[in-house]
Design a protein around this motif. Sequence first.
Motif, PDB file in Angstrom:
ATOM      1  N   ALA A  99      34.850  32.947  34.446  1.00  0.00           N
ATOM      2  CA  ALA A  99      34.449  32.147  33.284  1.00  0.00           C
ATOM      3  C   ALA A  99      33.502  32.904  32.363  1.00  0.00           C
ATOM      4  O   ALA A  99      32.550  33.539  32.825  1.00  0.00           O
ATOM      5  CB  ALA A  99      33.767  30.859  33.739  1.00  0.00           C
ATOM      6  N   PRO A 100      33.732  32.807  31.051  1.00  0.00           N
ATOM      7  CA  PRO A 100      32.743  33.322  30.105  1.00  0.00           C
ATOM      8  C   PRO A 100      31.415  32.580  30.325  1.00  0.00           C
ATOM      9  O   PRO A 100      31.401  31.433  30.789  1.00  0.00           O
ATOM     10  CB  PRO A 100      33.341  32.975  28.742  1.00  0.00           C
ATOM     11  N   ALA A 101      30.323  33.220  29.992  1.00  0.00           N
ATOM     12  CA  ALA A 101      28.990  32.645  30.232  1.00  0.00           C
ATOM     13  C   ALA A 101      28.843  31.256  29.634  1.00  0.00           C
ATOM     14  O   ALA A 101      28.242  30.365  30.247  1.00  0.00           O
ATOM     15  CB  ALA A 101      27.910  33.577  29.688  1.00  0.00           C
ATOM     16  N   ASP A 102      29.414  31.032  28.468  1.00  0.00           N
ATOM     17  CA  ASP A 102      29.260  29.735  27.806  1.00  0.00           C
ATOM     18  C   ASP A 102      30.221  28.664  28.342  1.00  0.00           C
ATOM     19  O   ASP A 102      30.220  27.536  27.857  1.00  0.00           O
ATOM     20  CB  ASP A 102      29.411  29.873  26.293  1.00  0.00           C
ATOM     21  N   CYS A 103      31.002  28.996  29.374  1.00  0.00           N
ATOM     22  CA  CYS A 103      31.940  28.024  29.956  1.00  0.00           C
ATOM     23  C   CYS A 103      31.648  27.739  31.430  1.00  0.00           C
ATOM     24  O   CYS A 103      32.365  26.957  32.052  1.00  0.00           O
ATOM     25  CB  CYS A 103      33.369  28.527  29.812  1.00  0.00           C
ATOM     26  N   GLN A 104      30.610  28.343  31.984  1.00  0.00           N
ATOM     27  CA  GLN A 104      30.295  28.163  33.395  1.00  0.00           C
ATOM     28  C   GLN A 104      30.095  26.693  33.763  1.00  0.00           C
ATOM     29  O   GLN A 104      30.461  26.261  34.851  1.00  0.00           O
ATOM     30  CB  GLN A 104      29.026  28.950  33.756  1.00  0.00           C
ATOM     31  N   SER A 105      29.550  25.920  32.855  1.00  0.00           N
ATOM     32  CA  SER A 105      29.245  24.512  33.140  1.00  0.00           C
ATOM     33  C   SER A 105      30.502  23.639  33.212  1.00  0.00           C
ATOM     34  O   SER A 105      30.423  22.469  33.590  1.00  0.00           O
ATOM     35  CB  SER A 105      28.293  23.951  32.085  1.00  0.00           C
ATOM     36  N   LYS A 106      31.659  24.196  32.903  1.00  0.00           N
ATOM     37  CA  LYS A 106      32.914  23.447  32.964  1.00  0.00           C
ATOM     38  C   LYS A 106      33.587  23.549  34.333  1.00  0.00           C
ATOM     39  O   LYS A 106      34.591  22.902  34.575  1.00  0.00           O
ATOM     40  CB  LYS A 106      33.896  23.967  31.910  1.00  0.00           C
ATOM     41  N   VAL A 107      33.029  24.363  35.217  1.00  0.00           N
ATOM     42  CA  VAL A 107      33.635  24.617  36.531  1.00  0.00           C
ATOM     43  C   VAL A 107      33.044  23.661  37.565  1.00  0.00           C
ATOM     44  O   VAL A 107      31.817  23.560  37.689  1.00  0.00           O
ATOM     45  CB  VAL A 107      33.407  26.080  36.957  1.00  0.00           C
ATOM     46  N   PHE A 108      33.923  22.985  38.303  1.00  0.00           N
ATOM     47  CA  PHE A 108      33.512  22.004  39.307  1.00  0.00           C
ATOM     48  C   PHE A 108      34.371  22.143  40.557  1.00  0.00           C
ATOM     49  O   PHE A 108      35.544  22.502  40.467  1.00  0.00           O
ATOM     50  CB  PHE A 108      33.705  20.574  38.778  1.00  0.00           C
ATOM     51  N   PRO A 109      33.814  21.794  41.723  1.00  0.00           N
ATOM     52  CA  PRO A 109      34.655  21.700  42.929  1.00  0.00           C
ATOM     53  C   PRO A 109      35.439  20.395  42.922  1.00  0.00           C
ATOM     54  O   PRO A 109      34.961  19.378  42.404  1.00  0.00           O
ATOM     55  CB  PRO A 109      33.633  21.725  44.073  1.00  0.00           C
ATOM     56  N   PHE A 110      36.621  20.404  43.501  1.00  0.00           N
ATOM     57  CA  PHE A 110      37.439  19.202  43.592  1.00  0.00           C
ATOM     58  C   PHE A 110      36.719  18.115  44.389  1.00  0.00           C
ATOM     59  O   PHE A 110      36.696  16.960  44.001  1.00  0.00           O
ATOM     60  CB  PHE A 110      38.789  19.520  44.238  1.00  0.00           C
ATOM     61  N   ASP A 111      36.167  18.506  45.520  1.00  0.00           N
ATOM     62  CA  ASP A 111      35.375  17.594  46.340  1.00  0.00           C
ATOM     63  C   ASP A 111      34.400  18.425  47.157  1.00  0.00           C
ATOM     64  O   ASP A 111      34.380  19.650  47.042  1.00  0.00           O
ATOM     65  CB  ASP A 111      36.245  16.683  47.214  1.00  0.00           C
ATOM     66  N   GLN A 112      33.600  17.802  47.976  1.00  0.00           N
ATOM     67  CA  GLN A 112      32.580  18.534  48.728  1.00  0.00           C
ATOM     68  C   GLN A 112      33.152  19.346  49.878  1.00  0.00           C
ATOM     69  O   GLN A 112      32.580  20.366  50.252  1.00  0.00           O
ATOM     70  CB  GLN A 112      31.507  17.578  49.238  1.00  0.00           C
ATOM     71  N   GLU A 113      34.278  18.899  50.435  1.00  0.00           N
ATOM     72  CA  GLU A 113      34.840  19.588  51.593  1.00  0.00           C
ATOM     73  C   GLU A 113      35.682  20.795  51.220  1.00  0.00           C
ATOM     74  O   GLU A 113      35.798  21.739  51.981  1.00  0.00           O
ATOM     75  CB  GLU A 113      35.712  18.628  52.425  1.00  0.00           C
ATOM     76  N   GLY A 114      36.317  20.750  50.069  1.00  0.00           N
ATOM     77  CA  GLY A 114      37.316  21.754  49.724  1.00  0.00           C
ATOM     78  C   GLY A 114      38.644  21.366  50.357  1.00  0.00           C
ATOM     79  O   GLY A 114      38.682  20.850  51.481  1.00  0.00           O
ATOM     80  N   VAL A 115      39.716  21.593  49.644  1.00  0.00           N
ATOM     81  CA  VAL A 115      41.052  21.216  50.114  1.00  0.00           C
ATOM     82  C   VAL A 115      41.684  22.434  50.788  1.00  0.00           C
ATOM     83  O   VAL A 115      41.957  23.432  50.121  1.00  0.00           O
ATOM     84  CB  VAL A 115      41.938  20.730  48.941  1.00  0.00           C
ATOM     85  N   PRO A 116      41.915  22.371  52.112  1.00  0.00           N
ATOM     86  CA  PRO A 116      42.571  23.499  52.793  1.00  0.00           C
ATOM     87  C   PRO A 116      43.964  23.753  52.189  1.00  0.00           C
ATOM     88  O   PRO A 116      44.661  22.817  51.795  1.00  0.00           O
ATOM     89  CB  PRO A 116      42.680  23.023  54.245  1.00  0.00           C
ATOM     90  N   ASP A 117      44.332  25.000  52.143  1.00  0.00           N
ATOM     91  CA  ASP A 117      45.598  25.392  51.526  1.00  0.00           C
ATOM     92  C   ASP A 117      46.766  25.112  52.471  1.00  0.00           C
ATOM     93  O   ASP A 117      46.896  25.755  53.514  1.00  0.00           O
ATOM     94  CB  ASP A 117      45.551  26.879  51.174  1.00  0.00           C
ATOM     95  N   PRO A 118      47.652  24.164  52.113  1.00  0.00           N
ATOM     96  CA  PRO A 118      48.776  23.844  53.001  1.00  0.00           C
ATOM     97  C   PRO A 118      49.810  24.967  53.087  1.00  0.00           C
ATOM     98  O   PRO A 118      50.652  24.954  53.984  1.00  0.00           O
ATOM     99  CB  PRO A 118      49.365  22.575  52.387  1.00  0.00           C
ATOM    100  N   TYR A 119      49.740  25.928  52.174  1.00  0.00           N
ATOM    101  CA  TYR A 119      50.608  27.101  52.272  1.00  0.00           C
ATOM    102  C   TYR A 119      50.372  27.785  53.616  1.00  0.00           C
ATOM    103  O   TYR A 119      51.307  28.293  54.235  1.00  0.00           O
ATOM    104  CB  TYR A 119      50.319  28.056  51.117  1.00  0.00           C
ATOM    105  N   TYR A 120      49.098  27.779  54.054  1.00  0.00           N
ATOM    106  CA  TYR A 120      48.722  28.415  55.317  1.00  0.00           C
ATOM    107  C   TYR A 120      48.662  27.420  56.475  1.00  0.00           C
ATOM    108  O   TYR A 120      49.023  27.760  57.597  1.00  0.00           O
ATOM    109  CB  TYR A 120      47.372  29.122  55.180  1.00  0.00           C
TER     110      TYR A 120
END
Length: 140
Positions: free
Chosen positions: A95-116
Amino acid sequence: MKKIAFVCLGNICRSPMAEFVMKSLTDQVHIESRATSNWEHGNPIHRGTRQIFQTHHIAYDANKRSIPLSRADFYEFDYLIGMDQQNVRDLLEMAPADCQSKVFPFDQEGVPDPYYTGRFEATYLQIQKGCQDWLHFLKK
């Protein structure tokens, strides 16, 4: 209208699942999905995710292909939502410095990747709940 992008590593499992689950819940938000890498660029949604859509009667675009995140996406979207903590770290690094505040986690746990993990149903249940939580947040 708010614009959000769900983001995972390849944009073939978790982030398109979140995109179409969220679209099934609301038409009041512009929703897309992206990848932090170009590993799967142009590939279709994973068959396990397509099976979830069919099982749960979730409309989706069968022509959806993996799209790597671009610099312009950081300016286009109001929220860039990483599906797990590594995705969030990658987003913050990209992210560019002026866009860092737009980044969020989906939830607190994180979603494990079902591909794996192969656990597409468990992924769906977590994404269903998370999308409802995001929808509640966005309505505030």
